[in-house]
Design an enzyme around this catalytic site. Structure first.
Site, PDB file in Angstrom:
ATOM      1  N   PHE A  32       8.321 -19.384   2.618  1.00 27.08           N
ATOM      2  CA  PHE A  32       9.863 -19.385   2.477  1.00 27.08           C
ATOM      3  C   PHE A  32      10.294 -18.058   2.651  1.00 27.08           C
ATOM      4  CE2 PHE A  32       7.075 -18.422  -1.155  1.00 27.08           C
ATOM      5  CZ  PHE A  32       7.338 -17.285  -1.697  1.00 27.08           C
ATOM      6  N   TYR A  42       6.256  -3.797  -1.939  1.00 26.99           N
ATOM      7  CA  TYR A  42       6.402  -4.191  -3.012  1.00 26.99           C
ATOM      8  C   TYR A  42       5.337  -4.039  -4.004  1.00 26.99           C
ATOM      9  CZ  TYR A  42       9.823  -7.081  -0.639  1.00 26.99           C
ATOM     10  OH  TYR A  42      10.911  -7.584   0.056  1.00 26.99           O
TER      11      TYR A  42
HETATM   12  C1  COA Z   1      12.905  -2.950   2.554  1.00 27.28           C
HETATM   13  C2  COA Z   1      14.357  -2.717   2.090  1.00 27.28           C
HETATM   14  C3  COA Z   1      15.043  -3.902   1.287  1.00 27.28           C
HETATM   15  C4  COA Z   1      14.399  -1.581   1.014  1.00 27.28           C
HETATM   16  O1  COA Z   1      15.530  -1.329   0.366  1.00 27.28           O
HETATM   17  P1  COA Z   1      15.910   0.162  -0.202  1.00 27.28           P
HETATM   18  O2  COA Z   1      17.168   0.247  -0.839  1.00 27.28           O
HETATM   19  O3  COA Z   1      15.749   1.183   0.986  1.00 27.28           O
HETATM   20  O4  COA Z   1      14.667   0.465  -1.130  1.00 27.28           O
HETATM   21  P2  COA Z   1      14.741   1.588  -2.385  1.00 27.28           P
HETATM   22  O5  COA Z   1      15.695   2.725  -1.939  1.00 27.28           O
HETATM   23  O6  COA Z   1      15.009   1.101  -3.561  1.00 27.28           O
HETATM   24  O7  COA Z   1      13.238   2.020  -2.097  1.00 27.28           O
HETATM   25  C5  COA Z   1      12.326   2.236  -3.123  1.00 27.28           C
HETATM   26  C6  COA Z   1      11.030   2.656  -2.726  1.00 27.28           C
HETATM   27  O8  COA Z   1      10.194   1.908  -1.571  1.00 27.28           O
HETATM   28  C7  COA Z   1      10.028   2.695  -0.542  1.00 27.28           C
HETATM   29  N1  COA Z   1      10.462   1.648   0.666  1.00 27.28           N
HETATM   30  C8  COA Z   1      11.700   0.971   0.654  1.00 27.28           C
HETATM   31  N2  COA Z   1      11.571   0.283   1.863  1.00 27.28           N
HETATM   32  C9  COA Z   1      10.179   0.871   2.344  1.00 27.28           C
HETATM   33  C10 COA Z   1       9.546   0.210   3.810  1.00 27.28           C
HETATM   34  N3  COA Z   1      10.256  -0.668   4.649  1.00 27.28           N
HETATM   35  N4  COA Z   1       8.408   0.782   3.975  1.00 27.28           N
HETATM   36  C11 COA Z   1       7.991   1.746   3.333  1.00 27.28           C
HETATM   37  N5  COA Z   1       8.524   2.198   1.756  1.00 27.28           N
HETATM   38  C12 COA Z   1       9.566   1.721   1.685  1.00 27.28           C
HETATM   39  C13 COA Z   1      11.218   3.557  -0.632  1.00 27.28           C
HETATM   40  O9  COA Z   1      10.696   4.937   0.330  1.00 27.28           O
HETATM   41  C14 COA Z   1      11.079   3.971  -2.061  1.00 27.28           C
HETATM   42  O10 COA Z   1       9.991   4.979  -2.527  1.00 27.28           O
HETATM   43  P3  COA Z   1      10.006   5.932  -3.532  1.00 27.28           P
HETATM   44  O11 COA Z   1      10.387   5.231  -4.619  1.00 27.28           O
HETATM   45  O12 COA Z   1       8.693   6.550  -3.441  1.00 27.28           O
HETATM   46  O13 COA Z   1      11.168   6.929  -2.976  1.00 27.28           O
HETATM   47  C15 COA Z   1      15.594  -2.450   3.142  1.00 27.28           C
HETATM   48  O14 COA Z   1      14.862  -1.423   3.942  1.00 27.28           O
HETATM   49  C16 COA Z   1      15.523  -3.656   4.279  1.00 27.28           C
HETATM   50  O15 COA Z   1      16.539  -4.328   3.849  1.00 27.28           O
HETATM   51  N6  COA Z   1      14.761  -3.681   5.062  1.00 27.28           N
HETATM   52  C17 COA Z   1      14.886  -4.672   6.227  1.00 27.28           C
HETATM   53  C18 COA Z   1      14.923  -6.072   5.766  1.00 27.28           C
HETATM   54  C19 COA Z   1      13.572  -6.177   5.218  1.00 27.28           C
HETATM   55  O16 COA Z   1      12.500  -5.877   5.441  1.00 27.28           O
HETATM   56  N7  COA Z   1      13.545  -7.046   4.101  1.00 27.28           N
HETATM   57  C20 COA Z   1      12.493  -7.287   3.114  1.00 27.28           C
HETATM   58  C21 COA Z   1      12.267  -8.632   3.426  1.00 27.28           C
HETATM   59  S1  COA Z   1      10.723  -9.205   2.640  1.00 27.28           S
END
Ligand code: COA
Length: 402
Positions: A402, A124
């Protein structure tokens, strides 16, 4: 041109979004009984979906809330939750697109700040969220936990309905006195107190003095062995504890520590400065399980957020802020004990908006962030001046999961 688009979800799509979110955390869909409570927590206009050819592939949502900031003001706040992207669509920019749309929607709805709890700490920061408060877990071995003092007021058990009424009203009065606390939305209470899971059996104890209720404790007991040395000891979990006075706070902890046939008392997500150890004759009966990040804070409207909090006396400082996702925030802010103004002067210290968020509630100093190279120092004495202005007397804590 992207291969997905972002839309505001309507009532008919909330359950699918919730199921998708749960699947990203590797949980099965929620059952019908639980859904009755969860459904209420979806607010119109506040849930977004990412779609690829009309198929839902990602979602993010927010609860309407408020947050207490240093000086006593309470600002409009969005509590971000249920973030997930389907595993066959990750790392293709779906979350980034959802975040962009969500941050824009916060600007439109007048939210000054947004917060979330992060599953992973690397996600984030890029969207402007910084760690702004911490919490700790305490575990008390009850066989060694002989309190040094006795309950001074009256602590009584009340039924769930009456307890919820008392707890809600006390929470609304007491919580905003602490920096970092947030307003709880109506569905928060129903989801946390009434959601039916067989192992949950929340109890509510209310503390009073001179006939006035001044604190409450929500707790659960997970039965096991009554001996802490057993693999699964009977555990009393402190779920929620808020008090108007230190006397009420101490009595509620003493009550929790005094419930019979309990081997250990555990409290997750408590303030890092909560002095439970000092209630005990043997302070080592209380183990603290480190500090973890609690609130990830996003300053959505930087001028409004900086203007809402107060500052201590000190020499003014010019802070340069960079914000790539909400560029209107980018600029230089003059911060002084008299308030904040946007200026065209050169900054004396420059930081990204997520780093500014970490300083905002006073949890971390500018000097610490300078020493760890998280900000650019132009004037060498600027971090110390900012420290003096931003200092708070009590560690920020949210206390609402939350
Ligand atoms: C976390 C999550 C929402 C990321 O979604 P995503 O569509 O893959 O994210 P994006 O493709 O927009 O990634 C944006 C950037 O964040 C990075 N990033 C995304 N998830 C990451 C993670 N878990 N750890 C490290 N970096 C991460 C990406 O590498 C990317 O980096 P860049 O801009 O340098 O290329 C997805 O992996 C997910 O649903 N994970 C499981 C559920 C979860 O953890 N939800 C969060 C609840 S707080």
């Amino acid at each position: 041109m992207t291969d997905h688009d972002i839309r505001v979800l309507d009532d008919s799509q909330y359950r699918a979004a919730h199921t998708l979110f749960r699947s990203t955390l590797h949980h099965p869909p929620t059952n019908d009984d639980a859904w009755k409570f969860i459904r209420e927590s979806y607010e119109p206009g506040r849930a977004l979906g990412a779609f690829a050819e009309d198929e839902l592939i990602g979602t993010v949502q927010a609860f309407p809330s408020r947050m207490a900031v240093p000086g006593g003001a309470v600002v409009p706040h969005a509590a971000v939750s249920r973030v997930g992207v389907r595993s066959d669509w990750t790392r293709r920019g779906v979350l980034s697109a959802l975040q962009r749309a969500q941050l824009r929607s916060f600007v439109e709805s007048g939210d000054v700040v947004a917060t979330l709890r992060a599953t992973e700490s690397l996600i984030y920061g890029r969207f402007g969220y910084g760690v702004a408060s911490r919490y700790r877990t305490v575990r008390v071995d009850r066989s060694r936990a002989v309190p040094r003092t006795r309950i001074a007021g009256r602590v009584r058990l009340v039924d769930l309905e009456a307890g919820e009424r008392i707890a809600r009203s006390l929470y609304e009065e007491v919580a905003p006195r602490r920096v970092g606390t947030i307003g709880r939305w109506p569905a928060w209470w129903s989801m946390n107190l009434h959601r039916p899971t067989p192992e949950d059996n929340p109890r509510i104890a209310v503390r009073s003095s001179a006939g006035q209720d001044d604190g409450f404790l929500v707790y659960k007991v997970k039965p096991g062995a009554h001996d802490v040395s057993e693999k699964k000891p009977t555990t009393l979990e402190v779920v929620d504890l808020w008090a108007r006075t230190p006397e009420a706070w101490a009595d509620l902890w003493l009550f929790a520590l005094g419930v019979d046939l309990v081997a250990e008392v555990v409290a997750f997500g408590r303030p890092v400065d909560e002095p439970v150890e000092w209630l005990l004759g043997d302070r080592r009966a209380c183990k603290s399980f480190g500090e973890e990040d609690e609130t990830w804070l996003r300053l959505v409207d930087v001028p409004a957020a900086l203007g809402a909090r107060t500052y201590r006396d000190g020499v003014p400082v010019l802070i340069g802020v960079r914000d790539t996702y909400l560029p209107d925030n980018t600029g230089t802010y003059r911060v002084s004990a008299d308030g904040v103004s946007r200026v065209s002067d050169a900054p004396e210290v420059v930081l990204d908006v997520d780093t500014l968020a970490s300083t905002y509630l006073g949890d971390v100093s500018f000097s610490t962030l300078a020493a760890t190279r998280r900000l650019d120092v132009v004037e060498p004495d600027a971090p110390a001046r900012a420290d003096a202005l931003f200092a708070v007397s009590e560690t920020p804590w949210c206390g609402t999961y939350f």
